[in-house]
Design a protein around this motif. Structure first.
Motif, mmCIF file in Angstrom:
data_model
loop_
_atom_site.group_PDB
_atom_site.id
_atom_site.type_symbol
_atom_site.label_atom_id
_atom_site.label_comp_id
_atom_site.label_asym_id
_atom_site.label_seq_id
_atom_site.Cartn_x
_atom_site.Cartn_y
_atom_site.Cartn_z
ATOM 1 N N THR A 206 -9.597 12.632 9.531
ATOM 2 C CA THR A 206 -9.325 14.081 9.113
ATOM 3 C C THR A 206 -9.234 14.247 7.508
ATOM 4 O O THR A 206 -9.801 15.177 7.363
ATOM 5 N N ILE A 207 -8.723 13.345 7.158
ATOM 6 C CA ILE A 207 -8.914 13.658 5.508
ATOM 7 C C ILE A 207 -10.074 13.050 4.865
ATOM 8 O O ILE A 207 -10.590 13.566 3.968
ATOM 9 N N GLN A 208 -10.829 12.290 5.648
ATOM 10 C CA GLN A 208 -12.458 11.975 5.125
ATOM 11 C C GLN A 208 -13.108 13.214 5.480
ATOM 12 O O GLN A 208 -13.991 13.665 4.444
ATOM 13 N N ILE A 209 -12.810 14.224 6.610
ATOM 14 C CA ILE A 209 -13.642 15.188 6.781
ATOM 15 C C ILE A 209 -13.154 16.365 5.641
ATOM 16 O O ILE A 209 -14.095 17.040 5.226
ATOM 17 N N ILE A 210 -11.921 16.439 5.605
ATOM 18 C CA ILE A 210 -11.503 17.371 4.648
ATOM 19 C C ILE A 210 -11.988 17.036 3.162
ATOM 20 O O ILE A 210 -12.685 18.110 2.356
ATOM 21 N N HIS A 211 -12.159 15.965 2.551
ATOM 22 C CA HIS A 211 -12.667 15.517 1.575
ATOM 23 C C HIS A 211 -14.235 15.561 1.469
ATOM 24 O O HIS A 211 -14.842 16.104 0.391
ATOM 25 N N LYS A 213 -15.964 18.208 3.422
ATOM 26 C CA LYS A 213 -16.584 19.461 3.803
ATOM 27 C C LYS A 213 -15.517 20.450 2.905
ATOM 28 O O LYS A 213 -15.903 21.678 2.554
ATOM 29 N N TYR A 214 -14.330 20.047 2.242
ATOM 30 C CA TYR A 214 -13.428 21.118 1.599
ATOM 31 C C TYR A 214 -13.179 20.370 0.456
ATOM 32 O O TYR A 214 -11.726 20.078 0.409
ATOM 33 N N PRO A 215 -13.970 19.931 -0.367
ATOM 34 C CA PRO A 215 -13.437 19.047 -1.571
ATOM 35 C C PRO A 215 -12.372 19.493 -2.320
ATOM 36 O O PRO A 215 -11.910 18.697 -3.083
ATOM 37 N N ASP A 216 -12.358 20.904 -2.204
ATOM 38 C CA ASP A 216 -11.066 21.393 -3.441
ATOM 39 C C ASP A 216 -9.685 21.354 -2.730
ATOM 40 O O ASP A 216 -8.995 21.451 -3.465
ATOM 41 N N ILE A 217 -9.773 20.826 -1.491
ATOM 42 C CA ILE A 217 -8.400 20.798 -1.047
ATOM 43 C C ILE A 217 -7.947 19.551 -1.145
ATOM 44 O O ILE A 217 -8.645 18.341 -0.896
ATOM 45 N N LYS A 218 -6.543 19.500 -1.523
ATOM 46 C CA LYS A 218 -5.855 17.857 -1.798
ATOM 47 C C LYS A 218 -5.612 17.429 -0.604
ATOM 48 O O LYS A 218 -4.912 17.728 0.351
ATOM 49 N N THR A 219 -5.768 15.960 -0.587
ATOM 50 C CA THR A 219 -5.686 15.118 0.397
ATOM 51 C C THR A 219 -4.663 13.877 -0.110
ATOM 52 O O THR A 219 -4.506 13.488 -1.170
ATOM 53 N N SER A 220 -3.787 13.705 1.097
ATOM 54 C CA SER A 220 -2.838 12.433 0.984
ATOM 55 C C SER A 220 -3.111 11.571 2.011
ATOM 56 O O SER A 220 -3.151 11.981 3.334
ATOM 57 N N PHE A 221 -3.343 10.194 1.912
ATOM 58 C CA PHE A 221 -3.307 9.195 2.618
ATOM 59 C C PHE A 221 -1.923 8.464 3.063
ATOM 60 O O PHE A 221 -1.385 7.782 2.349
ATOM 61 N N LEU A 222 -1.626 8.671 4.227
ATOM 62 C CA LEU A 222 -0.255 8.198 4.540
ATOM 63 C C LEU A 222 -0.235 6.728 5.040
ATOM 64 O O LEU A 222 -1.332 6.438 5.993
ATOM 65 N N VAL A 223 0.222 5.744 4.612
ATOM 66 C CA VAL A 223 0.235 4.419 4.767
ATOM 67 C C VAL A 223 1.584 3.667 5.115
ATOM 68 O O VAL A 223 2.588 4.072 4.660
ATOM 69 N N ALA A 224 1.639 2.827 5.893
ATOM 70 C CA ALA A 224 2.659 2.051 6.435
ATOM 71 C C ALA A 224 2.176 0.678 6.974
ATOM 72 O O ALA A 224 2.140 0.199 7.949
ATOM 73 N N ASN A 225 1.776 -0.389 5.999
ATOM 74 C CA ASN A 225 1.230 -1.599 6.213
ATOM 75 C C ASN A 225 1.403 -2.555 5.183
ATOM 76 O O ASN A 225 2.107 -2.219 4.142
ATOM 77 N N LYS A 226 0.810 -3.818 5.250
ATOM 78 C CA LYS A 226 0.924 -4.749 4.078
ATOM 79 C C LYS A 226 -0.278 -4.998 3.102
ATOM 80 O O LYS A 226 -0.390 -5.765 2.765
ATOM 81 N N LYS A 227 -1.234 -3.958 3.395
ATOM 82 C CA LYS A 227 -2.295 -3.957 2.696
ATOM 83 C C LYS A 227 -2.012 -3.498 1.086
ATOM 84 O O LYS A 227 -1.068 -2.888 0.560
ATOM 85 N N THR A 228 -2.860 -3.976 0.205
ATOM 86 C CA THR A 228 -2.789 -3.721 -1.154
ATOM 87 C C THR A 228 -3.179 -2.273 -1.441
ATOM 88 O O THR A 228 -3.823 -1.628 -0.561
ATOM 89 N N TYR A 229 -2.988 -1.967 -2.822
ATOM 90 C CA TYR A 229 -3.495 -0.595 -3.077
ATOM 91 C C TYR A 229 -4.918 -0.403 -2.917
ATOM 92 O O TYR A 229 -5.458 0.453 -2.345
ATOM 93 N N GLU A 230 -5.414 -1.526 -3.471
ATOM 94 C CA GLU A 230 -7.135 -1.624 -3.430
ATOM 95 C C GLU A 230 -7.530 -1.736 -1.902
ATOM 96 O O GLU A 230 -8.700 -0.992 -1.464
ATOM 97 N N GLU A 231 -6.892 -2.349 -1.161
ATOM 98 C CA GLU A 231 -7.431 -2.372 0.469
ATOM 99 C C GLU A 231 -7.255 -0.844 1.026
ATOM 100 O O GLU A 231 -8.217 -0.557 1.968
ATOM 101 N N ASN A 232 -6.009 -0.375 0.835
ATOM 102 C CA ASN A 232 -5.999 0.806 1.402
ATOM 103 C C ASN A 232 -6.876 1.822 0.936
ATOM 104 O O ASN A 232 -7.579 2.799 1.736
ATOM 105 N N ILE A 233 -7.396 1.885 -0.359
ATOM 106 C CA ILE A 233 -8.290 2.724 -1.066
ATOM 107 C C ILE A 233 -9.625 2.453 -0.408
ATOM 108 O O ILE A 233 -10.575 3.331 0.020
#
Length: 299
Positions: A206-211, A213-233
């Motif tokens: 959903t936030i990929q679609i927002i990014h 189609k609606y690039p001016d809308i702010k997005t936030s990626f919710l995570v709860a895992n053991k991945k690094t910052y780089e891996e989540n991005i």
């Protein structure tokens, strides 16, 4: 052509707000009332949002959205009406055996609205005020908040809106992500609050679609895992406005890496003064909490 038309609508809405002399700036520290502050009021209700607005220091109203059978954007967290804190229209408990009987995506909003929210004691939140209400439409919630801002001359609050969906739920508990985003954005654009909205989700689609189609809308990626910052991005595929990890994931290294990338860190859901103070000491950009009154006490 359709995408360009939508972009123009958002731009015009933004200019209309700016023309009133109102500066649009995301809070330096986003103090967010989780589900409106469910430690104090029935979660995801209009009453909870209005109560959170009275707490000096709260900047952002956090909430969840689902789509009903008739295509309405409903403010609620669970896929099904929860026996833990919901009652039937006649005020009776929902039996545990019926925990998956009332699916939001399979009910028209007129039926959803009849169910009782707020009068059943919720043992997870003993301080929660009992107040009979219902699951609101996002449109009605925004109307109530914006009216209260105008009436009481509040500052403009931000809306952090989560899309509750998943690939495994497609066609079962939620529509396809394209349809979810379309219905959600129609409300946001119609209500002229696009500049004050963050769309967050665990469902990266959903936030990929927002990014896209609606690039001016702010997005936030919710995570709860053991991945690094780089891996989540890398998993998301772009740098969101916010990376929102469960609060236990946050450490100094994560914050520094995000800030070096221009990404904000706003963890969820810290509920004790000690945990909130620990996070603030790490220089996070905001905190989501069930207890907005405790959140604003932390230095």
């Amino acid at each position: 052509m359709k995408l360009k038309k939508t972009a123009v609508i958002i731009l015009l809405a933004s200019l209309a707000i700016k023309s009133k002399g109102q500066e649009i700036k995301f809070p330096a520290f986003s103090a967010e009332a989780h589900r409106g502050g469910r430690g104090l009021m029935p979660e995801n209700s209009i009453e909870a949002m209005l109560n959170a607005m009275k707490i000096n220091g709260i900047t952002t109203l956090e909430m969840d959205t689902h789509i009903s059978k008739d295509g309405k954007v409903v403010v609620t967290h669970d896929d099904y009406l929860s026996p833990a804190f919901m009652l039937t229209p006649d005020g009776k408990d929902i039996p545990p055996a019926d925990a998956r009987k009332y699916c939001i995506f399979e009910m028209n909003y007129a039926k959803i609205k009849q169910f009782n929210l707020g009068t059943k004691y919720y043992d997870l939140f003993p301080r929660q005020v009992k107040a009979k209400t219902h699951l609101p439409l996002l449109a009605d919630l925004i109307d109530a908040v914006q009216h209260d801002i105008k009436k009481n001359k509040h500052k403009q609050f931000f809306y952090n809106i989560e899309t509750k969906c998943s690939e495994s739920g497609d066609g079962i508990t939620n529509p396809k992500p394209e349809e979810f985003v379309k219905l959600l954005m129609e409300v946001i654009i119609k209500k002229n609050v696009a500049d004050f909205v963050v769309i967050q989700s665990f469902d990266k689609r959903t936030i990929q679609i927002i990014h896209q189609k609606y690039p001016d809308i702010k997005t936030s990626f919710l995570v709860a895992n053991k991945k690094t910052y780089e891996e989540n991005i890398a998993d998301l595929g772009f740098k969101p406005f916010i990376l929102s990890p469960v609060w236990q994931m946050v450490n100094e290294e994560l914050v520094k890496k995000a800030h070096a990338d221009g990404v904000k860190i706003i963890p969820w859901t810290a509920n004790t003064l000690a945990d909130i103070q620990k996070l603030k000491a790490l220089n996070v950009d905001g905190i989501i909490s069930d207890y907005p009154d405790i959140l604003v006490q932390a230095k």
